[in-house]
Design a protein around this motif. Structure first.
Motif, PDB file in Angstrom:
ATOM      1  N   GLU A 111       0.819  -1.203   0.000  1.00 30.16           N
ATOM      2  CA  GLU A 111       0.000   0.000   0.000  1.00 30.16           C
ATOM      3  C   GLU A 111       0.861   1.265   0.000  1.00 30.16           C
ATOM      4  O   GLU A 111       2.018   1.251   0.427  1.00 30.16           O
ATOM      5  CB  GLU A 111      -0.913   0.018   1.227  1.00 30.16           C
ATOM      6  CG  GLU A 111      -1.952  -1.093   1.247  1.00 30.16           C
ATOM      7  CD  GLU A 111      -2.743  -1.107   2.538  1.00 30.16           C
ATOM      8  OE1 GLU A 111      -3.989  -1.157   2.465  1.00 30.16           O
ATOM      9  OE2 GLU A 111      -2.112  -1.063   3.619  1.00 30.16           O
ATOM     10  N   ALA A 112       0.264   2.348  -0.478  1.00 29.24           N
ATOM     11  CA  ALA A 112       0.873   3.672  -0.362  1.00 29.24           C
ATOM     12  C   ALA A 112       0.381   4.295   0.938  1.00 29.24           C
ATOM     13  O   ALA A 112      -0.818   4.340   1.206  1.00 29.24           O
ATOM     14  CB  ALA A 112       0.465   4.542  -1.542  1.00 29.24           C
ATOM     15  N   LEU A 136      -1.457   0.444  -4.360  1.00 33.91           N
ATOM     16  CA  LEU A 136      -0.369   0.902  -5.206  1.00 33.91           C
ATOM     17  C   LEU A 136      -0.747   0.898  -6.689  1.00 33.91           C
ATOM     18  O   LEU A 136      -0.388   1.820  -7.425  1.00 33.91           O
ATOM     19  CB  LEU A 136       0.864   0.022  -4.987  1.00 33.91           C
ATOM     20  CG  LEU A 136       1.520   0.092  -3.605  1.00 33.91           C
ATOM     21  CD1 LEU A 136       2.585  -1.006  -3.478  1.00 33.91           C
ATOM     22  CD2 LEU A 136       2.146   1.460  -3.366  1.00 33.91           C
ATOM     23  N   HIS A 137      -1.458  -0.119  -7.127  1.00 35.59           N
ATOM     24  CA  HIS A 137      -1.692  -0.281  -8.561  1.00 35.59           C
ATOM     25  C   HIS A 137      -2.709   0.705  -9.121  1.00 35.59           C
ATOM     26  O   HIS A 137      -2.766   0.903 -10.327  1.00 35.59           O
ATOM     27  CB  HIS A 137      -2.152  -1.716  -8.859  1.00 35.59           C
ATOM     28  CG  HIS A 137      -3.541  -2.030  -8.387  1.00 35.59           C
ATOM     29  ND1 HIS A 137      -3.830  -2.268  -7.059  1.00 35.59           N
ATOM     30  CD2 HIS A 137      -4.725  -2.132  -9.058  1.00 35.59           C
ATOM     31  CE1 HIS A 137      -5.117  -2.524  -6.936  1.00 35.59           C
ATOM     32  NE2 HIS A 137      -5.684  -2.445  -8.119  1.00 35.59           N
ATOM     33  N   ALA A 138      -3.499   1.355  -8.246  1.00 37.67           N
ATOM     34  CA  ALA A 138      -4.596   2.209  -8.708  1.00 37.67           C
ATOM     35  C   ALA A 138      -4.331   3.686  -8.472  1.00 37.67           C
ATOM     36  O   ALA A 138      -5.249   4.496  -8.574  1.00 37.67           O
ATOM     37  CB  ALA A 138      -5.903   1.794  -8.030  1.00 37.67           C
ATOM     38  N   THR A 139      -3.091   4.050  -8.153  1.00 38.47           N
ATOM     39  CA  THR A 139      -2.759   5.446  -7.875  1.00 38.47           C
ATOM     40  C   THR A 139      -1.472   5.830  -8.588  1.00 38.47           C
ATOM     41  O   THR A 139      -0.585   4.994  -8.804  1.00 38.47           O
ATOM     42  CB  THR A 139      -2.574   5.680  -6.363  1.00 38.47           C
ATOM     43  OG1 THR A 139      -1.529   4.823  -5.877  1.00 38.47           O
ATOM     44  CG2 THR A 139      -3.857   5.392  -5.588  1.00 38.47           C
ATOM     45  N   THR A 166      -9.541   1.053 -13.615  1.00 42.93           N
ATOM     46  CA  THR A 166      -8.458   0.483 -12.815  1.00 42.93           C
ATOM     47  C   THR A 166      -7.682  -0.560 -13.613  1.00 42.93           C
ATOM     48  O   THR A 166      -8.277  -1.395 -14.298  1.00 42.93           O
ATOM     49  CB  THR A 166      -9.017  -0.189 -11.542  1.00 42.93           C
ATOM     50  OG1 THR A 166      -9.827   0.733 -10.829  1.00 42.93           O
ATOM     51  CG2 THR A 166      -7.889  -0.669 -10.645  1.00 42.93           C
ATOM     52  N   ILE A 167      -6.372  -0.513 -13.524  1.00 46.64           N
ATOM     53  CA  ILE A 167      -5.537  -1.544 -14.145  1.00 46.64           C
ATOM     54  C   ILE A 167      -5.624  -2.809 -13.299  1.00 46.64           C
ATOM     55  O   ILE A 167      -5.251  -2.811 -12.128  1.00 46.64           O
ATOM     56  CB  ILE A 167      -4.072  -1.081 -14.247  1.00 46.64           C
ATOM     57  CG1 ILE A 167      -3.949   0.151 -15.134  1.00 46.64           C
ATOM     58  CG2 ILE A 167      -3.193  -2.209 -14.797  1.00 46.64           C
ATOM     59  CD1 ILE A 167      -2.540   0.730 -15.186  1.00 46.64           C
ATOM     60  N   GLU A 190      -8.955   8.617 -12.790  1.00 50.44           N
ATOM     61  CA  GLU A 190     -10.152   7.922 -12.307  1.00 50.44           C
ATOM     62  C   GLU A 190      -9.960   6.417 -12.177  1.00 50.44           C
ATOM     63  O   GLU A 190     -10.877   5.643 -12.404  1.00 50.44           O
ATOM     64  CB  GLU A 190     -11.341   8.249 -13.214  1.00 50.44           C
ATOM     65  CG  GLU A 190     -11.617   9.742 -13.289  1.00 50.44           C
ATOM     66  CD  GLU A 190     -12.807  10.110 -14.159  1.00 50.44           C
ATOM     67  OE1 GLU A 190     -13.454   9.195 -14.705  1.00 50.44           O
ATOM     68  OE2 GLU A 190     -13.094  11.313 -14.296  1.00 50.44           O
ATOM     69  N   GLU A 191      -8.759   5.991 -11.780  1.00 47.85           N
ATOM     70  CA  GLU A 191      -8.494   4.568 -11.575  1.00 47.85           C
ATOM     71  C   GLU A 191      -8.847   4.120 -10.162  1.00 47.85           C
ATOM     72  O   GLU A 191      -9.149   2.948  -9.933  1.00 47.85           O
ATOM     73  CB  GLU A 191      -7.024   4.256 -11.869  1.00 47.85           C
ATOM     74  CG  GLU A 191      -6.648   4.468 -13.324  1.00 47.85           C
ATOM     75  CD  GLU A 191      -5.172   4.260 -13.588  1.00 47.85           C
ATOM     76  OE1 GLU A 191      -4.568   3.395 -12.916  1.00 47.85           O
ATOM     77  OE2 GLU A 191      -4.617   4.968 -14.451  1.00 47.85           O
ATOM     78  N   LEU A 192      -8.796   5.043  -9.199  1.00 44.31           N
ATOM     79  CA  LEU A 192      -9.150   4.710  -7.827  1.00 44.31           C
ATOM     80  C   LEU A 192     -10.556   5.182  -7.485  1.00 44.31           C
ATOM     81  O   LEU A 192     -11.314   4.474  -6.837  1.00 44.31           O
ATOM     82  CB  LEU A 192      -8.148   5.334  -6.847  1.00 44.31           C
ATOM     83  CG  LEU A 192      -8.396   5.064  -5.368  1.00 44.31           C
ATOM     84  CD1 LEU A 192      -8.312   3.562  -5.069  1.00 44.31           C
ATOM     85  CD2 LEU A 192      -7.398   5.829  -4.502  1.00 44.31           C
TER      86      LEU A 192
END
Length: 270
Positions: A111-112, A136-139, A166-167, A190-192
């Motif tokens: 996580e961030a 991490l993957h969505a920011t 989201t990826i 807009e991924e998160l």
């Protein structure tokens, strides 16, 4: 050894009680007990002890919330963090100059973890991000923090979807991080969460390792990546470079890609 084991168990239970408040700000004894996995009598006893130490406090309705003593300890912890120390003032100035939110985060596991955030006039929030965690993957922050992580698949596992953008494919995430390595910053649209966008740049220590990330974020209409990406990315990278100097980094970063990767098509992420 029995008394020591019992003391350790009490500390673990007290920590579980405090962590229960990460879910919501105010809780009744029964709610704390359920969230901490304790009997109500045990939760009540621990809350009384924590209240006497000002780690929790009760309001007029008898609900508990975290106490002021934790603010003191949290302030000491965050002010002593080298990334926070180097980044706080530049991030605050960046927020004032752009009107967007400026955020500083480090990686904690998968996580961030936000060390600080400053609101700009165009990106107000009803709460502080400090101390919060995001995937991490969505920011954009997370993509910077994943630079230099060798086995991302083992670290992240299955990639959770938060929005249609989201990826959730590891190959696409690898391509996005390759792009960060080449251009020196990351983007997220807009991924998160819907209607919010972000740009970020990595923060490096004297050895060149990524130890944090700096971002600009806000409503997608205010960030306006379609027309402002060049302007805002330059500001983020320049501010990150200034922070890196405070962290002792003045040399080259990780080896760059020989050619820019193709821009990710947002439609391929769905």
């Amino acid at each position: 050894m029995a008394p020591e084991a019992g003391s350790n168990r009490s500390v673990e239970r007290a920590v579980a009680v405090l962590r229960a408040f990460a879910v919501t700000g105010s809780l009744r004894v029964t709610e704390v007990a359920n969230l901490a996995g304790l009997r109500q009598s045990t939760a009540s006893r621990l809350l009384s002890t924590l209240e006497s130490a000002a780690f929790v406090e009760r309001d007029a309705d008898g609900q508990y919330r975290l106490g002021a003593e934790l603010i003191t300890l949290a302030g000491v912890a965050v002010n002593g963090h080298p990334v926070h120390h180097a980044a706080r003032q530049p991030a605050q100035s960046l927020a004032a100059a752009t009107g967007l939110g400026a955020n500083v985060a480090v990686r904690r596991g998968h996580e961030a973890y936000y060390l600080c955030n400053f609101e700009g006039r165009l990106a107000p929030r009803a709460f502080s991000l400090t101390g919060r965690r995001n995937p991490l993957h969505a920011t954009a922050l997370g993509k910077c923090l994943l630079l230099g992580v060798d086995d991302r698949r083992a670290l992240l596992g299955e990639l959770e979807r938060y929005t249609p953008r989201t990826i959730t494919d590891h190959d696409l995430l690898d391509a996005a991080i390759d792009q960060v390595a080449w251009q020196g910053y990351s983007t997220e649209t807009e991924e998160l969460s819907l209607s919010r966008s972000c740009l970020a740049a990595p923060l490096r220590d004297r050895s060149g390792h990524v130890v944090g990330a700096l971002s600009l974020s806000g409503p997608s209409s205010a960030v306006d990546l379609a027309t402002r990406e060049h302007e805002l990315s330059r500001l983020v990278v320049e501010t990150a470079d200034a922070i890196n100097s405070h962290l002792g980094h003045h040399g080259p970063t990780d080896p760059q890609l020989t050619a820019p990767p193709g821009r990710l098509d947002q439609r391929s992420r769905s």
